[in-house]
Each structure stands twice: as C-alpha cells, then as structure tokens.
Design a protein around this motif. Structure first.
Motif, PDB file in Angstrom:
ATOM      1  N   ILE A 172       5.469  -5.607  -9.601  1.00 43.72           N
ATOM      2  CA  ILE A 172       6.775  -5.256  -9.037  1.00 43.72           C
ATOM      3  C   ILE A 172       6.751  -5.349  -7.510  1.00 43.72           C
ATOM      4  O   ILE A 172       7.703  -5.822  -6.875  1.00 43.72           O
ATOM      5  CB  ILE A 172       7.195  -3.849  -9.495  1.00 43.72           C
ATOM      6  CG1 ILE A 172       7.379  -3.822 -11.000  1.00 43.72           C
ATOM      7  CG2 ILE A 172       8.473  -3.402  -8.796  1.00 43.72           C
ATOM      8  CD1 ILE A 172       7.699  -2.445 -11.556  1.00 43.72           C
ATOM      9  N   LEU A 173       5.641  -4.915  -6.912  1.00 41.98           N
ATOM     10  CA  LEU A 173       5.559  -4.862  -5.452  1.00 41.98           C
ATOM     11  C   LEU A 173       5.264  -6.218  -4.831  1.00 41.98           C
ATOM     12  O   LEU A 173       5.517  -6.401  -3.644  1.00 41.98           O
ATOM     13  CB  LEU A 173       4.476  -3.862  -5.041  1.00 41.98           C
ATOM     14  CG  LEU A 173       4.769  -2.400  -5.372  1.00 41.98           C
ATOM     15  CD1 LEU A 173       3.614  -1.516  -4.948  1.00 41.98           C
ATOM     16  CD2 LEU A 173       6.050  -1.951  -4.685  1.00 41.98           C
ATOM     17  N   LEU A 174       4.721  -7.158  -5.599  1.00 46.08           N
ATOM     18  CA  LEU A 174       4.428  -8.475  -5.032  1.00 46.08           C
ATOM     19  C   LEU A 174       5.696  -9.168  -4.531  1.00 46.08           C
ATOM     20  O   LEU A 174       5.763  -9.561  -3.355  1.00 46.08           O
ATOM     21  CB  LEU A 174       3.696  -9.342  -6.062  1.00 46.08           C
ATOM     22  CG  LEU A 174       3.377 -10.771  -5.633  1.00 46.08           C
ATOM     23  CD1 LEU A 174       2.383 -10.786  -4.491  1.00 46.08           C
ATOM     24  CD2 LEU A 174       2.845 -11.576  -6.823  1.00 46.08           C
ATOM     25  N   PRO A 175       6.740  -9.359  -5.339  1.00 51.47           N
ATOM     26  CA  PRO A 175       7.964  -9.964  -4.790  1.00 51.47           C
ATOM     27  C   PRO A 175       8.671  -9.061  -3.786  1.00 51.47           C
ATOM     28  O   PRO A 175       9.295  -9.556  -2.842  1.00 51.47           O
ATOM     29  CB  PRO A 175       8.826 -10.210  -6.030  1.00 51.47           C
ATOM     30  CG  PRO A 175       8.330  -9.253  -7.044  1.00 51.47           C
ATOM     31  CD  PRO A 175       6.869  -9.093  -6.787  1.00 51.47           C
ATOM     32  N   SER A 231       0.222  -8.594   0.412  1.00 50.28           N
ATOM     33  CA  SER A 231       0.177  -7.685  -0.734  1.00 50.28           C
ATOM     34  C   SER A 231      -1.043  -7.961  -1.603  1.00 50.28           C
ATOM     35  O   SER A 231      -1.690  -7.029  -2.109  1.00 50.28           O
ATOM     36  CB  SER A 231       1.465  -7.824  -1.552  1.00 50.28           C
ATOM     37  OG  SER A 231       1.596  -9.147  -2.059  1.00 50.28           O
ATOM     38  N   PHE A 232      -1.390  -9.230  -1.789  1.00 49.31           N
ATOM     39  CA  PHE A 232      -2.597  -9.542  -2.552  1.00 49.31           C
ATOM     40  C   PHE A 232      -3.838  -9.056  -1.811  1.00 49.31           C
ATOM     41  O   PHE A 232      -4.778  -8.541  -2.431  1.00 49.31           O
ATOM     42  CB  PHE A 232      -2.696 -11.046  -2.793  1.00 49.31           C
ATOM     43  CG  PHE A 232      -3.979 -11.464  -3.447  1.00 49.31           C
ATOM     44  CD1 PHE A 232      -4.126 -11.368  -4.822  1.00 49.31           C
ATOM     45  CD2 PHE A 232      -5.038 -11.926  -2.696  1.00 49.31           C
ATOM     46  CE1 PHE A 232      -5.319 -11.726  -5.437  1.00 49.31           C
ATOM     47  CE2 PHE A 232      -6.230 -12.280  -3.299  1.00 49.31           C
ATOM     48  CZ  PHE A 232      -6.368 -12.183  -4.670  1.00 49.31           C
ATOM     49  N   PHE A 233      -3.856  -9.211  -0.479  1.00 48.42           N
ATOM     50  CA  PHE A 233      -5.007  -8.750   0.296  1.00 48.42           C
ATOM     51  C   PHE A 233      -5.206  -7.242   0.140  1.00 48.42           C
ATOM     52  O   PHE A 233      -6.336  -6.759  -0.029  1.00 48.42           O
ATOM     53  CB  PHE A 233      -4.800  -9.114   1.767  1.00 48.42           C
ATOM     54  CG  PHE A 233      -5.833  -8.547   2.690  1.00 48.42           C
ATOM     55  CD1 PHE A 233      -7.089  -9.119   2.791  1.00 48.42           C
ATOM     56  CD2 PHE A 233      -5.557  -7.436   3.474  1.00 48.42           C
ATOM     57  CE1 PHE A 233      -8.047  -8.594   3.633  1.00 48.42           C
ATOM     58  CE2 PHE A 233      -6.504  -6.901   4.318  1.00 48.42           C
ATOM     59  CZ  PHE A 233      -7.756  -7.482   4.400  1.00 48.42           C
ATOM     60  N   ALA A 250       0.822  -1.210   0.000  1.00 46.59           N
ATOM     61  CA  ALA A 250       0.000   0.000   0.000  1.00 46.59           C
ATOM     62  C   ALA A 250       0.856   1.261   0.000  1.00 46.59           C
ATOM     63  O   ALA A 250       0.615   2.195  -0.782  1.00 46.59           O
ATOM     64  CB  ALA A 250      -0.936  -0.008   1.208  1.00 46.59           C
ATOM     65  N   LEU A 251       1.883   1.309   0.842  1.00 46.49           N
ATOM     66  CA  LEU A 251       2.704   2.514   0.948  1.00 46.49           C
ATOM     67  C   LEU A 251       3.559   2.728  -0.300  1.00 46.49           C
ATOM     68  O   LEU A 251       3.664   3.852  -0.807  1.00 46.49           O
ATOM     69  CB  LEU A 251       3.590   2.420   2.191  1.00 46.49           C
ATOM     70  CG  LEU A 251       2.851   2.465   3.548  1.00 46.49           C
ATOM     71  CD1 LEU A 251       3.815   2.215   4.689  1.00 46.49           C
ATOM     72  CD2 LEU A 251       2.153   3.801   3.717  1.00 46.49           C
TER      73      LEU A 251
END
Length: 470
Positions: A187-190, A344-346, A175-176
């Motif tokens: 990109i943010l998932l890993p 991150s998925f949540f 989120a941030l």
C-alpha cells in the motif's frame, strides 16, 4: 648546403611523452602529498602523531606518471586518427537497431533473472546473501534511481542536483506511515511515489524560469533543505537517530522470519536469510523494469517528445505552442515518483534510515551515473550503475592489496579517486557518455509494410467524406 635532417617522429613523440609524464608526476606528487603521504594516527597516550606513507605515495605517483606516458604514446595518436572518421562513425551509431543493443539487452536481462541462482550455485547459501544483496540489490537500486533522474536530466534537459531529496521523501514516507498506521509495503509503495511526485511539483514551480547553472544551484539547495528538515524536525523524524524497526515487505502476507508462520515454515524449508534477500532482489528488479518500461512508453507519447524538444530549445518549444510549464512539472514529477519508489524499497530493505543516507554525495553519484552512461540512454545508465556501484563493492574484496601497500591500506577510501579517474577517461574517450546514441522516439518515414497496409485499408473501406459538388 643540404638541409638538416629532422628528427624521427617516434623520437619526438617519446620525448614529448616523457615530458608530459614528468609534469604529471610532479603535479600528482604535489596533490597527493598532504592526502596520502601524511597520515595522522592516535598513539597509546591519545596523542595525534604524524606518520608518513612514502611507499604508497611513490607507487601512486609512478602509476599516474606511467599512465600519462602510455596515454601520450598510444591513446592520443589513436584518438587523433579516430577524429578523422568521427562523423562517419556517429552516423553509423545513430541507426535505430544497433548490433550492441540487439544482443546485449536480452543477455543482460537474462543474466539479471538468473543471477541469484548463479550466486547460490557458485558460493553457496551463506556466501550468496552477500553477493545478492551487496551487488544485485544495491546495483538495481541505483539503476532505478538513474533511470528516474534520466527523465529529468537526459530527456527534459533539466539539471537536478537535489534528486536525493525525493529519494529521502519516499524512504521517510514509508517509514513514518508504516510505523504510525501499520500499513503494508504494497500500500505504501505507490503512496510514497505519489508523495515524492508531489514534492517534485513543489520544486518545479520555483524553478520554471531557471536554466543551466541557476537551476542546478536551486535544486542543490532543495536537497540540502530536505536533509536539514530531516535532521532538525526531531519529534517527527527523530533527527540523527533515525527511524528503526521499519516493517519489512512480506510475500503475500507471509513474513520472512523464523516463526511457524514464516516463509520457510510454510513451505517446509530450513530457515535462512537468503529467501528474503532473493525476494528483495526480484522485487527491486521488477520495480526497475517497470521504470524502464514506463520511460520507454512516455518517450513515445506527446509528453515525451515535448521533454526532448524542451531539452533542445525552450524558446522553440514556446513558439510551437508547447506548454513549457506543464512539461517541466511533469518531468520533475515523474522523475521524483521513481525516486520515491526506490526510497520506499530502500527503507523496507534496510529496516533503518537516517539523514546520513541522503547526503549530497548520493545525488552526485546518481548524476554521475546518468552523465557517464549517456544522457537519455537507458542501457548506458544501467551499464554506468553496474560499473560505479559494482566497482565500489568489488573494492571491499581487495584485501590482498594490503600485502602490497601495507596493513593500513583500505581500498574503499580511494573510491572517489577512481570515480574521478573514470570521469576523466570518459571525457577523453566518450565525451557524450558510454552510449551516446539511442533509438529515436518517432520515425518520420514509416516502414514500407505499414504503408502498404494503410493503402490497402483505404481502398477496402468506404469513404465517409462526401465529395463537394462542382
């Protein structure tokens, strides 16, 4: 003088069952009287008024007493007979390829793949959004969390009661970073998983010498510390207000909105929220399958065997030269990484997160899923997640019970009561979980075909070792 005839066994069993049912009913009445028998409501003058719910209390006490009676006359004798052959059954269940696993795993995987299509065909487009999201996506998130915690608790034997902290780290990291730098979900998932793994290593260092209850207390405190930081670090986390307008994942850059650049317009379809829901379902299904595949692969590697050895006896691990420090840290890091993925998925799915989503109750539910499913068993954890999370969602659809217990009856309020009842049943029926056995990580004796191939290779290849002269 002839001896007195003893009473028949069935009469004695019924008397004992009635006595146990009466005692259980009295205890249930005493426990449920302040919780269910009395209810405080607010009248039109804003005053708290105490109301009674005697029919509901009587119905629950009667159900509990009847359940205890049936257990005493039916289940208890069956358990006693079953205990005689317990060792033989355990031996049979320990076979590497059980009949249950042989057909259940492909069936479950196939059902998970076609579930959105079944929901669309049965309830239509409007109703499928609820069934795919509330049941499919929600259950798969907890399946993924259960498989991640299974590495820490089931394989390494480290009791972690603060697992929701890594879940929160992944959610807030996504989120941030998405809100500040505008990075995409892919990109943010890993990156969120790596940050959660880093925090898992930070937790692992202080608890290297702790075991059992002390480890559980420290991990519980760690989870509460993370939650309090999220509440009080208002300039960054926005406190109780949470973070809203979180960017949603896209389909290769195509957003799921009603614009001309949206998914429906690109493919000439009528706009509907079901497309985004189905996409999120298959996305979390892929993440869960990656988690399972990596867990199975890690179990067969030396680090996986070190985790299992650590679970059995830490002192023996040290005597064999296994680095227990690295073993514990890798277990915490890998489990936290999968929690970061799920977090991150949540955040991407909800579009809004707050500290209220990461309380201790979430950790308790995840630990209960691992324990009830069977520690170390991927299939058992998945079944337990379906039962616990799916059962909670099913209770939202039981509005017809209001006709029995009154209009003020809310089935979702009794979720924890059913959780406790399910745990008691598992402790009595399957003390080691739904699936207490699993395939071994390694086999000492290789199959006969492998041995023959090895012998053939040895005979055909020239020897590279020169014989020592006599």
């Amino acid at each position: 003088m002839a001896p007195e005839a003893s009473p028949p066994a069935s009469r004695v069993d019924i008397d004992g069952a009635l006595r146990q049912a009466a005692i259980t009913g009295v205890i249930a009445f005493a426990l449920l009287l302040p919780l269910i028998g009395f209810n405080t409501v607010q009248n039109i003058r804003n005053e708290l008024v105490l109301e009674t719910r005697w029919p509901l209390l009587a119905a629950l006490v009667a159900i509990i007493a009847a359940g205890r009676f049936l257990y005493a006359i039916l289940i208890a004798p069956w358990l006693a007979r079953r205990g005689v052959q317990q060792r033989r059954e355990d031996t049979e269940r320990a076979k590497p390829h059980t009949r249950l696993t042989r057909w259940l795993v492909p069936f479950a995987l196939g059902f998970a793949i076609v579930y959105p299509a079944l929901a669309l065909s049965i309830v239509g487009t409007q109703g499928a959004v609820k069934w795919i999201d509330n049941f499919g996506v929600q259950i798969l998130i907890y399946v993924m969390l259960g498989w991640g915690l299974n590495i820490v608790v089931g394989l390494a034997g480290l009791l972690d009661l603060g697992y929701v902290a890594f879940y929160a780290v992944g959610a807030y990291s996504y989120a941030l970073l998405a809100d500040t730098f505008g990075l995409s979900f892919w990109i943010l998932l890993p990156l969120a998983g790596c940050l959660a793994a880093f925090w898992g290593i930070l937790l692992g260092f202080p608890v290297l010498r702790l075991r059992g209850d002390y480890l559980a207390i420290v991990t519980l405190a760690f989870g509460e510390i993370i939650r309090l930081i999220l509440i009080n670090w208002v300039p960054v986390t926005n406190g109780y207000a949470g973070i809203s307008s979180i960017p949603r994942p896209t389909f290769f850059g195509i957003p799921f909105n009603a614009s001309d650049e949206g998914f429906a317009a690109r493919f000439g379809l009528e706009f509907s929220p079901v497309y985004r829901t189905v996409f999120l379902y298959y996305l979390v299904l892929a993440l869960a399958l990656v988690t399972a595949a990596m867990t199975v692969r890690l179990r067969r590697l030396p680090i996986g065997r070190a985790w299992e050895a650590l679970r059995e006896d830490e002192i023996a691990c040290r005597s064999l030269g296994i680095n227990t420090t690295n073993t514990k840290l890798t277990a915490f890091a890998m489990g936290a990484m999968f929690a970061g993925f799920a977090g991150s998925f949540f955040a991407a799915r909800q579009g809004f997160i707050s500290p209220e989503s990461f309380t201790f109750m979430e950790s308790a539910v995840i630990v209960a899923i691992v324990v009830l499913g069977g520690m170390g068993s991927l299939l058992g954890v998945a079944i337990a997640a379906v039962i616990m999370i799916g059962g909670t969602e099913i209770m939202r659809e039981l509005d017809f019970l209001k006709a029995v217990f009154g209009s003020g009856f809310d089935p979702t309020q009794y979720r924890m009561l059913l959780f406790g009842f399910g745990m008691v049943l598992i402790m009595v029926w399957r003390p080691r979980g739904l699936i207490a056995t699993r395939e071994p990580s390694t086999l000492l004796n290789a199959p006969r075909s492998s041995r023959l191939q090895g012998e053939k290779a040895q005979t055909t290849q020239p020897s590279l070792v020169r014989e020592r002269p006599r």
